[in-house]
Design a protein around this motif. Structure first.
Motif, PDB file in Angstrom:
ATOM      1  N   ILE A  76      48.272  55.600  36.060  1.00 39.25           N
ATOM      2  CA  ILE A  76      49.108  55.387  36.968  1.00 39.25           C
ATOM      3  C   ILE A  76      49.888  56.510  36.531  1.00 39.25           C
ATOM      4  O   ILE A  76      50.618  56.465  35.036  1.00 39.25           O
ATOM      5  CB  ILE A  76      49.404  53.553  37.010  1.00 39.25           C
ATOM      6  CG1 ILE A  76      48.782  52.434  37.545  1.00 39.25           C
ATOM      7  CG2 ILE A  76      51.032  54.226  37.417  1.00 39.25           C
ATOM      8  CD1 ILE A  76      48.970  51.736  37.375  1.00 39.25           C
ATOM      9  N   PRO A  77      51.269  57.047  37.143  1.00 42.63           N
ATOM     10  CA  PRO A  77      51.729  58.407  36.441  1.00 42.63           C
ATOM     11  C   PRO A  77      52.435  57.509  36.587  1.00 42.63           C
ATOM     12  O   PRO A  77      53.772  58.821  36.092  1.00 42.63           O
ATOM     13  CB  PRO A  77      51.607  59.494  38.072  1.00 42.63           C
ATOM     14  CG  PRO A  77      51.812  58.080  39.353  1.00 42.63           C
ATOM     15  CD  PRO A  77      50.686  57.256  38.821  1.00 42.63           C
ATOM     16  N   VAL A  95      42.390  51.340  33.614  1.00 45.57           N
ATOM     17  CA  VAL A  95      43.403  51.577  33.819  1.00 45.57           C
ATOM     18  C   VAL A  95      44.649  51.309  32.872  1.00 45.57           C
ATOM     19  O   VAL A  95      44.816  51.151  31.726  1.00 45.57           O
ATOM     20  CB  VAL A  95      44.526  50.025  34.992  1.00 45.57           C
ATOM     21  CG1 VAL A  95      45.452  50.527  35.795  1.00 45.57           C
ATOM     22  CG2 VAL A  95      43.202  50.062  35.635  1.00 45.57           C
ATOM     23  N   CYS A  96      45.123  53.038  33.490  1.00 44.98           N
ATOM     24  CA  CYS A  96      46.535  53.839  32.057  1.00 44.98           C
ATOM     25  C   CYS A  96      47.409  53.775  33.223  1.00 44.98           C
ATOM     26  O   CYS A  96      47.511  54.116  34.073  1.00 44.98           O
ATOM     27  CB  CYS A  96      45.776  54.799  32.215  1.00 44.98           C
ATOM     28  SG  CYS A  96      43.745  54.775  31.279  1.00 44.98           S
ATOM     29  N   ASN A  97      48.267  54.037  32.548  1.00 46.89           N
ATOM     30  CA  ASN A  97      50.237  54.104  32.685  1.00 46.89           C
ATOM     31  C   ASN A  97      50.363  55.036  32.141  1.00 46.89           C
ATOM     32  O   ASN A  97      49.362  55.350  31.281  1.00 46.89           O
ATOM     33  CB  ASN A  97      50.721  52.768  33.153  1.00 46.89           C
ATOM     34  CG  ASN A  97      51.383  52.152  31.161  1.00 46.89           C
ATOM     35  OD1 ASN A  97      50.867  52.922  29.536  1.00 46.89           O
ATOM     36  ND2 ASN A  97      52.048  51.519  31.394  1.00 46.89           N
ATOM     37  N   THR A  98      51.204  55.641  32.455  1.00 48.43           N
ATOM     38  CA  THR A  98      52.321  56.791  31.975  1.00 48.43           C
ATOM     39  C   THR A  98      53.252  56.288  30.873  1.00 48.43           C
ATOM     40  O   THR A  98      53.766  56.512  31.882  1.00 48.43           O
ATOM     41  CB  THR A  98      51.969  58.104  32.888  1.00 48.43           C
ATOM     42  OG1 THR A  98      50.986  57.512  33.115  1.00 48.43           O
ATOM     43  CG2 THR A  98      52.241  59.281  32.160  1.00 48.43           C
ATOM     44  N   TYR A  99      54.085  56.474  29.675  1.00 44.78           N
ATOM     45  CA  TYR A  99      54.791  57.246  29.628  1.00 44.78           C
ATOM     46  C   TYR A  99      56.273  58.406  29.541  1.00 44.78           C
ATOM     47  O   TYR A  99      56.085  59.208  30.531  1.00 44.78           O
ATOM     48  CB  TYR A  99      55.074  56.180  28.210  1.00 44.78           C
ATOM     49  CG  TYR A  99      54.678  54.959  28.096  1.00 44.78           C
ATOM     50  CD1 TYR A  99      55.107  53.922  27.920  1.00 44.78           C
ATOM     51  CD2 TYR A  99      53.823  55.000  26.703  1.00 44.78           C
ATOM     52  CE1 TYR A  99      54.329  52.456  27.681  1.00 44.78           C
ATOM     53  CE2 TYR A  99      52.241  53.826  26.731  1.00 44.78           C
ATOM     54  CZ  TYR A  99      52.889  52.291  27.282  1.00 44.78           C
ATOM     55  OH  TYR A  99      53.104  51.482  27.257  1.00 44.78           O
ATOM     56  N   ARG A 306      56.491  66.535  31.659  1.00 39.26           N
ATOM     57  CA  ARG A 306      55.346  65.333  30.709  1.00 39.26           C
ATOM     58  C   ARG A 306      54.482  64.318  31.398  1.00 39.26           C
ATOM     59  O   ARG A 306      53.301  64.640  30.484  1.00 39.26           O
ATOM     60  CB  ARG A 306      56.160  64.692  30.042  1.00 39.26           C
ATOM     61  CG  ARG A 306      58.168  66.151  29.076  1.00 39.26           C
ATOM     62  CD  ARG A 306      58.519  65.134  27.759  1.00 39.26           C
ATOM     63  NE  ARG A 306      58.412  63.926  28.102  1.00 39.26           N
ATOM     64  CZ  ARG A 306      60.608  64.292  27.866  1.00 39.26           C
ATOM     65  NH1 ARG A 306      61.378  65.040  28.434  1.00 39.26           N
ATOM     66  NH2 ARG A 306      61.421  62.823  28.602  1.00 39.26           N
ATOM     67  N   ARG A 307      55.220  63.623  32.257  1.00 40.30           N
ATOM     68  CA  ARG A 307      54.183  62.543  32.898  1.00 40.30           C
ATOM     69  C   ARG A 307      53.062  63.301  33.639  1.00 40.30           C
ATOM     70  O   ARG A 307      51.764  62.798  33.129  1.00 40.30           O
ATOM     71  CB  ARG A 307      54.681  62.170  33.631  1.00 40.30           C
ATOM     72  CG  ARG A 307      55.820  61.110  33.469  1.00 40.30           C
ATOM     73  CD  ARG A 307      56.208  59.577  34.070  1.00 40.30           C
ATOM     74  NE  ARG A 307      56.574  58.443  33.181  1.00 40.30           N
ATOM     75  CZ  ARG A 307      57.393  57.137  34.038  1.00 40.30           C
ATOM     76  NH1 ARG A 307      57.995  57.745  35.205  1.00 40.30           N
ATOM     77  NH2 ARG A 307      57.607  56.744  33.396  1.00 40.30           N
ATOM     78  N   TRP A 308      53.060  64.076  33.585  1.00 43.05           N
ATOM     79  CA  TRP A 308      52.096  65.128  34.642  1.00 43.05           C
ATOM     80  C   TRP A 308      50.988  65.624  33.560  1.00 43.05           C
ATOM     81  O   TRP A 308      49.924  65.800  33.995  1.00 43.05           O
ATOM     82  CB  TRP A 308      52.595  65.646  35.190  1.00 43.05           C
ATOM     83  CG  TRP A 308      52.562  65.152  36.729  1.00 43.05           C
ATOM     84  CD1 TRP A 308      53.919  63.950  37.021  1.00 43.05           C
ATOM     85  CD2 TRP A 308      51.756  63.879  37.802  1.00 43.05           C
ATOM     86  NE1 TRP A 308      53.908  63.593  38.444  1.00 43.05           N
ATOM     87  CE2 TRP A 308      52.460  63.336  38.501  1.00 43.05           C
ATOM     88  CE3 TRP A 308      50.288  64.044  38.090  1.00 43.05           C
ATOM     89  CZ2 TRP A 308      51.646  62.213  39.536  1.00 43.05           C
ATOM     90  CZ3 TRP A 308      49.467  63.341  39.094  1.00 43.05           C
ATOM     91  CH2 TRP A 308      51.113  62.434  39.819  1.00 43.05           C
TER      92      TRP A 308
END
Length: 331
Positions: A76-77, A95-99, A306-308
């Motif tokens: 999840i971006p 499943v991973c998220n992004t800070y 930064r997220r990408w």
């Protein structure tokens, strides 16, 4: 390896993810075949590509899903993952998220508090319209300051820590609550669990809502909790709209039971059936003690980049057989 056919398929699913194909191609250190589609607009493409994908980068994708037996990573971006339906994913998928949004949102929160105290935009507009208005340099509008005020953080975590760093620099008192028991962090005057939320609500001049939405936090700030605030207190919501009872906050704001609110997250969002709804069923936009923004508190170009960069690094980890970071769920 050079000359070897790349078999790993990366699927960028959704309008936002699709735009990052070139960015990821330039950042990835491992070999991926990148495909992109918008499942909402081209379901056939999603159903064709998803079964072969080892990684999917995207947000909410409506059912039905095809079987995805090769899927190792659902990335999840962004941060929120309350939309996730685990049953559509295969066993073993992570499943991973992004800070990476913490500093951007913390700056927004500091700006909100400073604007509330100083009223810079209103003062500038008034000066443009009226010039000196018959008053000298020491006779202009008096404004407040954040120094000595108390900011209470509901959900002390990544965002809360960055808020605390900046609030301390402005001479503010900082208190916070969270799910877990822990010693009071150095940046806080006191820390408690959610059992102490009523104390926080009563002490804070600014209540910052930064916790995730779940069954425990839905409607957490109800009429009683809002009623415990100082009559001058201000709520700043950067968490999720439904954490605050919609009827209760409108009533408190309309009738002056609290000082105001700065709201960036909402109860109603654009959808296919209603592309431009008001963000609340109540006319909050008519109240002069509300600052409203369209869920963009963390939306800076620097944060997006930064997220990408993080997304690319997590894809590289998967390709190298290393554990990914920010795992929120393993199926």
């Amino acid at each position: 390896m050079e000359g070897e056919r790349v078999t790993r398929l990366l699927l960028l699913a959704g309008k936002q993810s699709m735009k990052k194909a070139d960015f990821l191609a330039g950042r990835l250190e491992t070999d991926w075949r990148i495909e992109a589609c918008d499942p909402a607009a081209d379901r056939a493409a999603f159903e064709r590509l998803a079964p072969e994908a080892e990684a999917i980068v995207g947000g909410y994708i409506a059912r039905p899903w095809p079987a995805t037996p090769r899927l190792k990573l659902y990335q999840i971006p962004f941060t929120g993952h309350d939309f996730l339906e685990p049953e559509v994913l295969p066993a073993g998928c992570r499943v991973c998220n992004t800070y990476e949004h913490e500093t951007s949102i913390a700056e927004y929160i500091l700006l909100a508090m400073l604007e509330w105290e100083i009223g810079l935009s209103k003062t500038a507009a008034r000066f443009r319209e009226r010039s000196w208005d018959g008053k000298g340099p020491a006779e202009g509008p008096v404004h407040g300051e954040v120094r000595g005020k108390t900011v209470g953080i509901v959900g002390y975590g990544h965002i809360g820590r960055e808020v605390a760093i900046r609030a301390r620099a402005f001479g503010m008192n900082v208190i916070g609550i969270g799910r877990r028991e822990q010693p009071t962090p150095d940046l806080l005057d006191w820390y408690g669990t959610t059992m102490e939320i009523d104390r926080l609500m009563a002490e804070a001049d600014y209540v910052v809502v930064a916790c995730p939405l779940n069954e425990a936090t839905r409607g957490l700030l109800d009429a009683d909790r809002l009623g415990a605030m100082k009559p001058t207190g201000v709520v700043i919501n950067v968490g999720r709209g439904a954490i605050i009872d919609e009827d209760a906050i409108y009533d408190a704001l309309k009738n002056g039971r609290i000082g105001g609110a700065v709201i960036d997250v909402w109860w109603r969002y654009p959808g296919r059936d209603e592309p431009n709804p008001r963000p609340s069923r109540h006319p909050l936009h008519e109240l002069d003690n509300v600052i409203m923004t369209p869920h963009n508190s963390g939306w800076t170009q620097e944060q997006i980049d930064r997220r990408w960069v993080f997304v690319a690094s997590n894809l590289d980890r998967i390709a190298r057989g290393e554990p990914p970071e920010n795992v929120v769920m393993t199926i």
